[in-house]
Design an enzyme around this catalytic site. Sequence first.
Site, PDB file in Angstrom:
ATOM      1  N   GLN A 222       0.825  -1.210   0.000  1.00  0.00           N
ATOM      2  CA  GLN A 222       0.000   0.000   0.000  1.00  0.00           C
ATOM      3  C   GLN A 222       0.859   1.261   0.000  1.00  0.00           C
ATOM      4  O   GLN A 222       0.344   2.362  -0.112  1.00  0.00           O
ATOM      5  CB  GLN A 222      -0.892   0.024   1.254  1.00  0.00           C
ATOM      6  CG  GLN A 222      -1.834  -1.158   1.337  1.00  0.00           C
ATOM      7  CD  GLN A 222      -2.653  -1.187   2.614  1.00  0.00           C
ATOM      8  OE1 GLN A 222      -2.889  -2.258   3.140  1.00  0.00           O
ATOM      9  NE2 GLN A 222      -3.107  -0.045   3.125  1.00  0.00           N
ATOM     10  N   GLU A 745     -12.574   4.199   5.926  1.00  0.00           N
ATOM     11  CA  GLU A 745     -12.612   3.290   7.073  1.00  0.00           C
ATOM     12  C   GLU A 745     -13.858   3.441   7.931  1.00  0.00           C
ATOM     13  O   GLU A 745     -14.090   2.642   8.847  1.00  0.00           O
ATOM     14  CB  GLU A 745     -11.373   3.531   7.943  1.00  0.00           C
ATOM     15  CG  GLU A 745     -10.081   3.152   7.243  1.00  0.00           C
ATOM     16  CD  GLU A 745      -8.897   3.914   7.790  1.00  0.00           C
ATOM     17  OE1 GLU A 745      -8.895   5.164   7.668  1.00  0.00           O
ATOM     18  OE2 GLU A 745      -7.989   3.296   8.335  1.00  0.00           O
TER      19      GLU A 745
HETATM   20  N1  MCN Z   1     -13.845   9.573  -1.574  1.00  0.00           N
HETATM   21  C1  MCN Z   1     -14.751  10.464  -2.086  1.00  0.00           C
HETATM   22  N2  MCN Z   1     -15.099  11.569  -1.345  1.00  0.00           N
HETATM   23  C2  MCN Z   1     -14.585  11.804  -0.109  1.00  0.00           C
HETATM   24  C3  MCN Z   1     -13.669  10.868   0.423  1.00  0.00           C
HETATM   25  C4  MCN Z   1     -13.304   9.768  -0.349  1.00  0.00           C
HETATM   26  O1  MCN Z   1     -15.251  10.247  -3.188  1.00  0.00           O
HETATM   27  N3  MCN Z   1     -14.925  12.870   0.590  1.00  0.00           N
HETATM   28  C5  MCN Z   1     -13.421   8.417  -2.377  1.00  0.00           C
HETATM   29  C6  MCN Z   1     -11.957   8.534  -2.696  1.00  0.00           C
HETATM   30  O2  MCN Z   1     -11.648   9.395  -3.680  1.00  0.00           O
HETATM   31  C7  MCN Z   1     -11.532   7.101  -2.882  1.00  0.00           C
HETATM   32  C8  MCN Z   1     -12.371   6.398  -1.829  1.00  0.00           C
HETATM   33  O3  MCN Z   1     -13.511   7.225  -1.619  1.00  0.00           O
HETATM   34  O4  MCN Z   1     -11.807   6.656  -4.161  1.00  0.00           O
HETATM   35  C9  MCN Z   1     -11.620   6.213  -0.495  1.00  0.00           C
HETATM   36  O5  MCN Z   1     -10.968   7.411  -0.201  1.00  0.00           O
HETATM   37  P1  MCN Z   1     -10.227   7.779   1.173  1.00  0.00           P
HETATM   38  O6  MCN Z   1     -11.210   7.903   2.248  1.00  0.00           O
HETATM   39  O7  MCN Z   1      -9.336   8.917   0.890  1.00  0.00           O
HETATM   40  O8  MCN Z   1      -9.352   6.496   1.519  1.00  0.00           O
HETATM   41  P2  MCN Z   1      -8.067   5.948   0.744  1.00  0.00           P
HETATM   42  O9  MCN Z   1      -8.263   6.090  -0.693  1.00  0.00           O
HETATM   43  O10 MCN Z   1      -6.851   6.492   1.368  1.00  0.00           O
HETATM   44  O11 MCN Z   1      -8.207   4.419   1.048  1.00  0.00           O
HETATM   45  C10 MCN Z   1      -7.779   3.876   2.276  1.00  0.00           C
HETATM   46  C11 MCN Z   1      -8.922   3.292   3.048  1.00  0.00           C
HETATM   47  C12 MCN Z   1      -8.377   2.390   4.092  1.00  0.00           C
HETATM   48  S1  MCN Z   1      -7.298   3.062   5.182  1.00  0.00           S
HETATM   49  C13 MCN Z   1      -8.684   1.070   4.124  1.00  0.00           C
HETATM   50  S2  MCN Z   1      -8.083   0.130   5.372  1.00  0.00           S
HETATM   51  C14 MCN Z   1      -9.525   0.500   3.110  1.00  0.00           C
HETATM   52  C15 MCN Z   1     -10.422   1.479   2.477  1.00  0.00           C
HETATM   53  O12 MCN Z   1      -9.797   2.605   2.156  1.00  0.00           O
HETATM   54  N4  MCN Z   1      -9.067  -0.506   2.340  1.00  0.00           N
HETATM   55  C16 MCN Z   1      -9.784  -0.851   1.219  1.00  0.00           C
HETATM   56  N5  MCN Z   1     -11.289   0.999   1.567  1.00  0.00           N
HETATM   57  C17 MCN Z   1     -10.950  -0.105   0.839  1.00  0.00           C
HETATM   58  N6  MCN Z   1     -11.680  -0.468  -0.242  1.00  0.00           N
HETATM   59  C18 MCN Z   1     -11.287  -1.514  -0.997  1.00  0.00           C
HETATM   60  N7  MCN Z   1     -12.024  -1.864  -2.048  1.00  0.00           N
HETATM   61  N8  MCN Z   1     -10.134  -2.215  -0.711  1.00  0.00           N
HETATM   62  C19 MCN Z   1      -9.389  -1.916   0.368  1.00  0.00           C
HETATM   63  O13 MCN Z   1      -8.275  -2.586   0.627  1.00  0.00           O
HETATM   64 CU1  CUN Z   2      -6.200   1.583   9.581  1.00  0.00          CU
HETATM   65  S1  CUN Z   2      -6.102   0.507   7.766  1.00  0.00           S
HETATM   66 MO1  CUN Z   2      -6.096   1.273   6.194  1.00  0.00          MO
HETATM   67  O1  CUN Z   2      -5.117   2.219   7.157  1.00  0.00           O
HETATM   68  O2  CUN Z   2      -4.944   0.733   5.209  1.00  0.00           O
END
Ligand code: MCN
Ligand code: CUN
Length: 793
Positions: A222, A745
């Site tokens: 990741q 999350e």
């Molecule tokens: N998003 C959005 N509008 C927002 C916030 C987010 O449209 N206000 C969208 C983002 O652009 C992205 C998705 O939602 O496409 C998730 O965004 P974000 O909250 O920024 O999280 P990350 O992309 O950093 O993803 C990490 C997070 C974590 S920590 C875990 S654990 C997890 C999760 O995402 N693991 C996943 N969701 C998952 N989903 C899938 N399918 N697989 C994983 O391993």
């Molecule tokens: Cu707390 S899990 Mo996600 O942070 O990859």
Amino acid sequence: MTPKTSEKVCGMGHSMKRKEDPRFIRGQGRYVDDIQLPGMLYMDIVRSPYAHATITNIDTSQALKVPGVLAVITGRDLEKYNLHWMPTLMSDTQMVLPTDTVMYQSQEVAAVIATERYAAADGVEAVDVDYEPLPVVVDPFKALEPGAPVLRTDKKGKTDNHIWHWEAGNREDTERHFASAEVRVKQDIYIPRIHVASIETCGCIADFDKAMGKLTVYMTTQAPHAIRTVFALVAGHVGLSEERIRIVSPDLGGGFGGKVPVYPGYVIAVAASVLIGKPVKWIEDRMENLQADSFARDYHMTAELAAKKDGTITGLRIKTIADHGYADAAANPSKFPAGLFSICTGSYDIKHAFTEMDAAYTNKPPGGVAYRCSFRVTEAAHAIERITDVLALELKMDPAALRMKNFIPPEKFPYKSALGWEYDSGNYAAALDKAMKLIGYDELRKEQAEKRKRGELMGIGISSFTEIVGAGPSKDFDILGIKMFDSAEIRVHPTGKAIARFGTKSQGQGHETTYAQILAEELGIPAKDIKVEEGDTDTAPYGLGTYASRSTPVAGAAAAMASRKIQDKARKIAAHLLEAAAEDVEFNGGRYIVKGTDRAKAFGEIAFAAYVPHNFPHETLEPGLEETAFYDPKNFTYPSGCHICEVEIDPETGTVAIVRMSAADDFGRIVNPMIVDGQVHGGIAQGVGQALMENAVYDKETGQLTSGSYMDYTMPRAENFPSFKLGNKVTPCPHNPLGVKGCGEAGAIASPAAVMNAVHDALAPVGVKHVEMPATSLNVWQSIQGAQHAAAE
Ligand code: MCN
Ligand code: CUN
């Protein structure tokens, strides 16, 4: 919120279909195990059957006779290069391969390299290891007792199994407050050890090119850049400095935090490739993945609340014993050994708070993986939301009313919590209200009263969580000294289309779509014309990776900042072409327009002029149109929301069925509503798994993982869920350039407490005070029996 851009541009707020899905749903994703390199060898791993033992001998002679087997690597081999131990992300140490002692069942003992995967597996069978079993410690409380066998004898002078003590808040003030409080409640809450069960297991191909002196590792990670730096730190002394390492993280079949750590298998494969000079592939099988990596939670918490008789919560105290397995390999920011657990005051305005934690070594694989928790926020949210319901029961108050009374009110933002965080924005009451309406709370309570009269067990559980996601800010947050900013690089092509690269790495979250939408919003280029790439350290700008829901608030913000640099330059070029002052040129609907006139240039025309600069302000600008931005957030973002769950329990069998679930979340401005809903669905499913089924159980005598296969380690299935009713309440993040908060999350953080609160609510009429998590039929049935016996006595 209505989107600002047209359907054609598809900027923020459009439920654009995911650009990555056509390849995923057609089976055309490119995962590590799909990659074949010429001359590639295969690695398989010999694992310990004992949870704690001395290795007295490793006989590899028979294994080396297996056709196709080329080498067997042991700890002694790695010791020659000082590669038998490696640092963990928490500045502890962890074995790559043991030289003397194994510390948990299924620990790596030796690696077999062969020309075929099957030959490697046969070789593993033929390695003969002699062990002398040692006493096993699996209970962290026992591990911390005086006289317990000391596990980390490799650490000179270590006389116990204590890893660290950590605390936050004001102990004396909180103790004084509790002593005089009108009402006090206290509850032991265990959040069990669980396993990250991504569809794709972990693995890599290490490819050392001797002629070029360069190591390429295709791996399930990741955080490719952070891994590159860690590899350079581990292997710099054998000539693998950072410019000679390329990490490529291709498509990932789920990560969920489990693909952040560096597992020994990766390092052994690298060592093997360097030693043998050929590419070496290592792919874990399901059982190895389940037994040896990525364990999370395992927090034994004692939570207490102090309150007034009218329900005003005034104090919080949580004491935790954390089981980290044999090494502290959690992936937390350096200065925060317990992650961001101190968000445990949650959504409530609590004046007096204190939390402390002690971590222990046990004979288990390293735990503490940040599994959909944003560094221990799931544990924190669970503790505060469960203990709030314990208080509601004590005061005979409706849990929704108790929450409404104690929420941080909207006018108090930015809000400084007693444990030191500055919450950015939120409207907790509005979210609770919405979730109540979505599920029909008042009706449900009436229905419940009727059912209770008939002796039926129905429960309603609320969880009003607040998260802390989006690390940095880099002044306070780093992992192994690496600062937690993130990055975006945009290259606009002469035809006005673009490619953008990021330091993050999607594991299924849909970054190829959502980053393109952010750029479309900022630049007016249709999202379909923007190619997003992540995961290759040779091409992407340096970033800290995807976890802790940081991609959108941090790298997404970097995309906005880089876009704004592009805009700025494009405006100057437009001004030149339009013979106007840059201040008089505005960007609107994908065009640069001289204010108050109809003179305009399309973004595509500017891009063309930037690369084919016949008419160009050469004196003041360089040709080209590409920019990079590194965004260091001012603060975390604080997503919040409310999940409500209705359960029915069969009194005869203890089986819990989830009947309805609603969720109203606040993720600030939303990039793609459909993707966000999907994130919440998946998160809720994982949270329900934790609450009702998942548990890594170790035999107390032998340390064997008794839930070591998917026959015993239960995962939720679609049939376990109703259709979720989702809504949201948007309070834009005030310090983020896009107003976004993370969402990835939230479902997993909020739902365990909603489910457990519902289970307790259902069982309250039969006198059950506490059910151990997970609320399996057995646990629930036993609690009912226990309460009946107690009543009979
Ligand atoms: N998003 C959005 N509008 C927002 C916030 C987010 O449209 N206000 C969208 C983002 O652009 C992205 C998705 O939602 O496409 C998730 O965004 P974000 O909250 O920024 O999280 P990350 O992309 O950093 O993803 C990490 C997070 C974590 S920590 C875990 S654990 C997890 C999760 O995402 N693991 C996943 N969701 C998952 N989903 C899938 N399918 N697989 C994983 O391993
Ligand atoms: Cu707390 S899990 Mo996600 O942070 O990859």
